[in-house]
Design a protein around this motif. Structure first.
Motif, PDB file in Angstrom:
ATOM      1  N   GLY A 257       0.823  -1.193   0.000  1.00 13.80           N
ATOM      2  CA  GLY A 257       0.000   0.000   0.000  1.00 13.80           C
ATOM      3  C   GLY A 257       0.863   1.251   0.000  1.00 13.80           C
ATOM      4  O   GLY A 257       2.093   1.182   0.056  1.00 13.80           O
ATOM      5  N   PRO A 258       0.231   2.426  -0.023  1.00 14.17           N
ATOM      6  CA  PRO A 258       0.974   3.678  -0.215  1.00 14.17           C
ATOM      7  C   PRO A 258       1.594   4.281   1.027  1.00 14.17           C
ATOM      8  O   PRO A 258       2.263   5.300   0.938  1.00 14.17           O
ATOM      9  N   GLY A 259       1.372   3.715   2.221  1.00 17.50           N
ATOM     10  CA  GLY A 259       1.976   4.291   3.424  1.00 17.50           C
ATOM     11  C   GLY A 259       1.226   3.974   4.696  1.00 17.50           C
ATOM     12  O   GLY A 259       1.815   3.541   5.686  1.00 17.50           O
ATOM     13  N   ASP A 260      -0.082   4.186   4.693  1.00 15.01           N
ATOM     14  CA  ASP A 260      -0.897   3.840   5.852  1.00 15.01           C
ATOM     15  C   ASP A 260      -0.860   2.328   6.036  1.00 15.01           C
ATOM     16  O   ASP A 260      -1.303   1.582   5.157  1.00 15.01           O
TER      17      ASP A 260
ATOM     18  N   ALA B 229       7.699   0.882   1.859  1.00 13.26           N
ATOM     19  CA  ALA B 229       6.857  -0.040   2.630  1.00 13.26           C
ATOM     20  C   ALA B 229       6.939   0.351   4.102  1.00 13.26           C
ATOM     21  O   ALA B 229       8.023   0.404   4.679  1.00 13.26           O
ATOM     22  N   ASN B 230       5.800   0.645   4.709  1.00 13.09           N
ATOM     23  CA  ASN B 230       5.777   1.079   6.100  1.00 13.09           C
ATOM     24  C   ASN B 230       6.344  -0.016   7.004  1.00 13.09           C
ATOM     25  O   ASN B 230       5.861  -1.149   7.008  1.00 13.09           O
ATOM     26  N   GLU B 231       7.363   0.332   7.786  1.00 10.93           N
ATOM     27  CA  GLU B 231       8.030  -0.669   8.623  1.00 10.93           C
ATOM     28  C   GLU B 231       7.126  -1.200   9.728  1.00 10.93           C
ATOM     29  O   GLU B 231       7.426  -2.238  10.324  1.00 10.93           O
ATOM     30  N   GLN B 232       6.020  -0.510  10.016  1.00  8.47           N
ATOM     31  CA  GLN B 232       5.077  -1.049  11.001  1.00  8.47           C
ATOM     32  C   GLN B 232       4.500  -2.384  10.544  1.00  8.47           C
ATOM     33  O   GLN B 232       4.089  -3.204  11.374  1.00  8.47           O
ATOM     34  N   LEU B 233       4.490  -2.620   9.242  1.00  5.29           N
ATOM     35  CA  LEU B 233       3.973  -3.886   8.724  1.00  5.29           C
ATOM     36  C   LEU B 233       4.840  -5.060   9.145  1.00  5.29           C
ATOM     37  O   LEU B 233       4.384  -6.208   9.168  1.00  5.29           O
ATOM     38  N   LEU B 234       6.083  -4.801   9.502  1.00  7.59           N
ATOM     39  CA  LEU B 234       6.963  -5.881   9.957  1.00  7.59           C
ATOM     40  C   LEU B 234       6.526  -6.421  11.311  1.00  7.59           C
ATOM     41  O   LEU B 234       6.998  -7.491  11.729  1.00  7.59           O
ATOM     42  N   ASP B 235       5.623  -5.731  11.993  1.00  9.75           N
ATOM     43  CA  ASP B 235       5.094  -6.248  13.252  1.00  9.75           C
ATOM     44  C   ASP B 235       4.289  -7.524  13.034  1.00  9.75           C
ATOM     45  O   ASP B 235       4.074  -8.300  13.977  1.00  9.75           O
ATOM     46  N   HIS B 236       3.819  -7.743  11.795  1.00  5.13           N
ATOM     47  CA  HIS B 236       3.066  -8.958  11.479  1.00  5.13           C
ATOM     48  C   HIS B 236       3.985 -10.157  11.257  1.00  5.13           C
ATOM     49  O   HIS B 236       3.509 -11.288  11.156  1.00  5.13           O
TER      50      HIS B 236
ATOM     51  N   LEU C 103       8.073  -7.404   0.075  1.00  3.71           N
ATOM     52  CA  LEU C 103       7.115  -6.374   0.472  1.00  3.71           C
ATOM     53  C   LEU C 103       7.438  -5.081  -0.263  1.00  3.71           C
ATOM     54  O   LEU C 103       8.488  -4.471  -0.045  1.00  3.71           O
ATOM     55  N   LYS C 104       6.512  -4.674  -1.143  1.00  2.56           N
ATOM     56  CA  LYS C 104       6.762  -3.543  -2.023  1.00  2.56           C
ATOM     57  C   LYS C 104       5.736  -2.435  -1.772  1.00  2.56           C
ATOM     58  O   LYS C 104       4.545  -2.711  -1.604  1.00  2.56           O
ATOM     59  N   GLY C 105       6.200  -1.205  -1.735  1.00  6.55           N
ATOM     60  CA  GLY C 105       5.289  -0.073  -1.578  1.00  6.55           C
ATOM     61  C   GLY C 105       4.263  -0.041  -2.695  1.00  6.55           C
ATOM     62  O   GLY C 105       4.561  -0.359  -3.846  1.00  6.55           O
ATOM     63  N   GLY C 106       3.020   0.328  -2.352  1.00  5.23           N
ATOM     64  CA  GLY C 106       1.968   0.393  -3.369  1.00  5.23           C
ATOM     65  C   GLY C 106       1.575  -0.980  -3.856  1.00  5.23           C
ATOM     66  O   GLY C 106       1.301  -1.892  -3.075  1.00  5.23           O
ATOM     67  N   ASP C 107       1.553  -1.146  -5.173  1.00  3.49           N
ATOM     68  CA  ASP C 107       1.189  -2.409  -5.804  1.00  3.49           C
ATOM     69  C   ASP C 107       2.396  -2.940  -6.576  1.00  3.49           C
ATOM     70  O   ASP C 107       3.083  -2.170  -7.269  1.00  3.49           O
ATOM     71  N   PRO C 108       2.686  -4.247  -6.494  1.00  6.94           N
ATOM     72  CA  PRO C 108       3.878  -4.786  -7.154  1.00  6.94           C
ATOM     73  C   PRO C 108       3.909  -4.570  -8.659  1.00  6.94           C
ATOM     74  O   PRO C 108       4.998  -4.498  -9.250  1.00  6.94           O
TER      75      PRO C 108
ATOM     76  N   ARG D  27       2.631  14.493  -1.398  1.00  9.94           N
ATOM     77  CA  ARG D  27       3.846  13.903  -0.842  1.00  9.94           C
ATOM     78  C   ARG D  27       3.507  13.071   0.398  1.00  9.94           C
ATOM     79  O   ARG D  27       2.709  13.477   1.221  1.00  9.94           O
ATOM     80  N   TRP D  28       4.116  11.912   0.505  1.00  8.41           N
ATOM     81  CA  TRP D  28       3.877  10.988   1.620  1.00  8.41           C
ATOM     82  C   TRP D  28       2.379  10.774   1.834  1.00  8.41           C
ATOM     83  O   TRP D  28       1.875  10.825   2.959  1.00  8.41           O
ATOM     84  N   GLY D  29       1.666  10.522   0.747  1.00 11.16           N
ATOM     85  CA  GLY D  29       0.219  10.335   0.818  1.00 11.16           C
ATOM     86  C   GLY D  29      -0.175   9.206   1.749  1.00 11.16           C
ATOM     87  O   GLY D  29       0.508   8.195   1.862  1.00 11.16           O
ATOM     88  N   THR D  30      -1.301   9.373   2.422  1.00 10.74           N
ATOM     89  CA  THR D  30      -1.947   8.434   3.362  1.00 10.74           C
ATOM     90  C   THR D  30      -1.234   8.356   4.703  1.00 10.74           C
ATOM     91  O   THR D  30      -1.636   7.569   5.566  1.00 10.74           O
TER      92      THR D  30
END
Length: 511
Positions: free
Chosen positions: A17-20, A44-51, A92-97, A205-208
């Motif tokens: 996703g784009p950031g959120d 890729a938001n590093e918070q996703l690494l919590d999963h 894990l890629k920002g946005g869509d692969p 810039r830095w949307g979401t």
């Protein structure tokens, strides 16, 4: 999946996703939860690494100092190598692969090597960032088409691979990815090929994310505006009449705490709930646990009283932590809530009562004042002579309740149910934000969170790091701990709950 395929490993290309971090798909989270290796990007938001499982290897393949840490060939080779070693890999890629994410190139490399892969789509930046900026990509009254374009062509490249003539015709929405460094030339080309210079343009810039910035202009002046504002990547460029709708549809960056950085100092397993409350109001909540909750040094004192809990007149629980510690221990002992028998239960605060509800218990008493003094005041109205009171507590808890109830004639047992110790260190993100002076507010939800922060960084350094930072305390006892260390408390809610603290922070910054 067949044994043959599993032996060769597996690669999941997951759109972050784009950031959120809330915009990742459920399938994406499922893949992260079973990953053995995660190769992640700059966006890729590093918070996703919590999963990701704690034992999984994390490999950063984004930018360092503005330059790519690894080139695309190296990333392709890495994915193949890890999968051929029989590991489950998440790319894990920002946005869509598959939208300017070079996912196609990675899949080609995996396919050529005989490595199985799966594509997990993500919310691409154009969709996510425009939605959060209040700019619809299509609208029945404005345009029925949208085109996604790469903006990353050399500034002086005359032989462009983009069909500028077709892009400039009509009123379709155009979204340029990665085009800030080439913004001026791209806008000029659209005008040269027939698009009106008055066409609205927005840069996002830095949307979401709470750092989202939106700059509006026209084809004729957006480059000058961007230069004056010092507008930097990563950003999207939106061209089209739909940009004008932002004035009516803006919602994300109008929230009361938008853009505010708030540090949350609760225990590691409890920061998420409060951080989510703040994030709902637009804040960037940075989790900074200053407490780690661990087992008592010995269980026997607690076990002894829990086995005979039904012989007590009152069980007093002052926090959700106490509730969970007691009932987890009952489970270990092969017991459950039935052991309480005739024992009545006092819950200090609605959150403690809510935690009890998870075990099927409704408290007999919830003091209106959610602190130790409130408990004492309620029991002062009763005849406690000869009554037995069980008060499971933290090792550092105040002794006010057991001391005062004993003074009233009660026989009080107060075994330690859990210990409050210092974490090994402060999270890098929180410490970095404090050192850079970018924090707006820090929250303390107990005296321990204050004292532990001072113990971890030193009192003098804490005072220096918190210069200019608004201090928010959940209640008077916590505020007293803050002031004893030299901190000025600016925010303290009338009621001592997380929801009230969040509301008080919102009110303070809305003034």
């Amino acid at each position: 999946m067949t044994t043959h395929l599993q032996s060769k490993g597996m690669v999941y290309l997951v759109g972050a996703g784009p950031g959120d971090p809330g915009l990742i798909t459920l399938r994406g989270v499922e893949c992260l939860r079973k990953a053995e290796v995660v190769v992640y990007d700059y966006l890729a938001n590093e918070q996703l690494l919590d999963h990701v499982p704690a034992a999984a290897e994390r490999i950063y393949a984004g930018k360092i100092g503005g330059r790519h840490n690894q080139d695309q060939e190296e990333i392709n080779t890495l994915l193949v190598k890890q999968a051929q070693a029989g590991r489950i890999v998440v790319r894990l890629k920002g946005g869509d692969p598959f939208v300017f994410g070079r996912g196609g190139e990675e899949c080609e490399a995996l396919g050529a090597a005989g490595v199985p892969f799966e594509i997990v789509p993500g919310v691409t930046a154009a969709v996510g960032a425009c939605a959060y900026a209040g700019i619809p990509l299509t609208h029945r009254d404005y345009t029925a088409s949208v085109t996604l374009v790469t903006g990353r062509e050399g500034k002086d490249k005359d032989d462009s691979g983009i069909d500028w003539h077709s892009l400039s015709r009509g009123k379709g929405t155009l979204v340029f990815y990665m085009g800030i460094t080439t913004l001026r030339r791209n806008m000029e080309r659209l005008v040269e090929h027939g698009r009106s210079p008055d066409t609205p343009v927005a840069l996002i810039r830095w949307g979401t994310t709470p750092d989202q910035q939106v700059l509006k202009g026209t084809l004729a002046d957006i480059a000058d505006r961007a230069d004056r504002a010092g507008f930097k990547p990563p950003a999207l460029t939106i061209v089209g009449e739909v940009v004008a709708l932002r004035e009516k549809l803006s919602w994300f960056d109008g929230r009361p705490l938008f853009g505010r950085k708030v540090i949350v100092t609760r225990a590691a397993d409890q920061t998420g709930e409060f951080a989510a409350m703040l994030a709902e109001q637009g804040a960037m909540a940075i989790e900074c646990p200053t407490i780690r909750l661990v087992e008592p040094e010995q269980w026997e004192p607690l076990d002894t009283v829990l086995r005979e809990a039904g012989s007590y007149d009152w069980l007093v629980l002052t926090s959700g932590n106490a509730v969970r510690s007691v009932f987890r221990r009952l489970e270990v002992l092969g017991l459950d809530a039935r052991v309480l028998g005739r024992c009545r239960v006092c819950a200090v605060g609605p959150k403690t009562a809510e935690a009890l509800g998870e075990f099927g218990i409704r408290p007999d008493l919830v003091p209106s004042d959610y602190k130790a003094e409130g408990v004492v005041a309620e029991f002062a109205r009763m005849d406690l002579a000869g009554k037995r009171v069980l008060f499971p507590r933290a090792d550092r808890a105040r002794d006010l309740v057991p001391r005062e109830l004993a003074r009233m004639g009660a026989r009080v047992d107060s075994p330690i149910a859990y210990r409050n110790i210092l974490p090994d260190s402060l999270p890098h993100e929180a410490l970095h934000a404090l050192e850079r002076r970018t924090v707006d507010c820090i929250t303390f939800t107990s005296s321990s969170t204050v004292r532990n922060l001072a113990a971890m960084v030193g009192e003098d350094r804490m005072l220096d790091l918190l210069k200019g930072v608004t201090v928010a305390s959940i209640g008077p006892i916590t505020s007293q701990a803050c002031r004893s260390l030299g901190l000025e408390v600016a925010i303290e809610p009338a009621s001592y709950t997380l929801a009230d603290l969040a509301a008080a922070i919102e009110a303070f910054f809305s003034c």
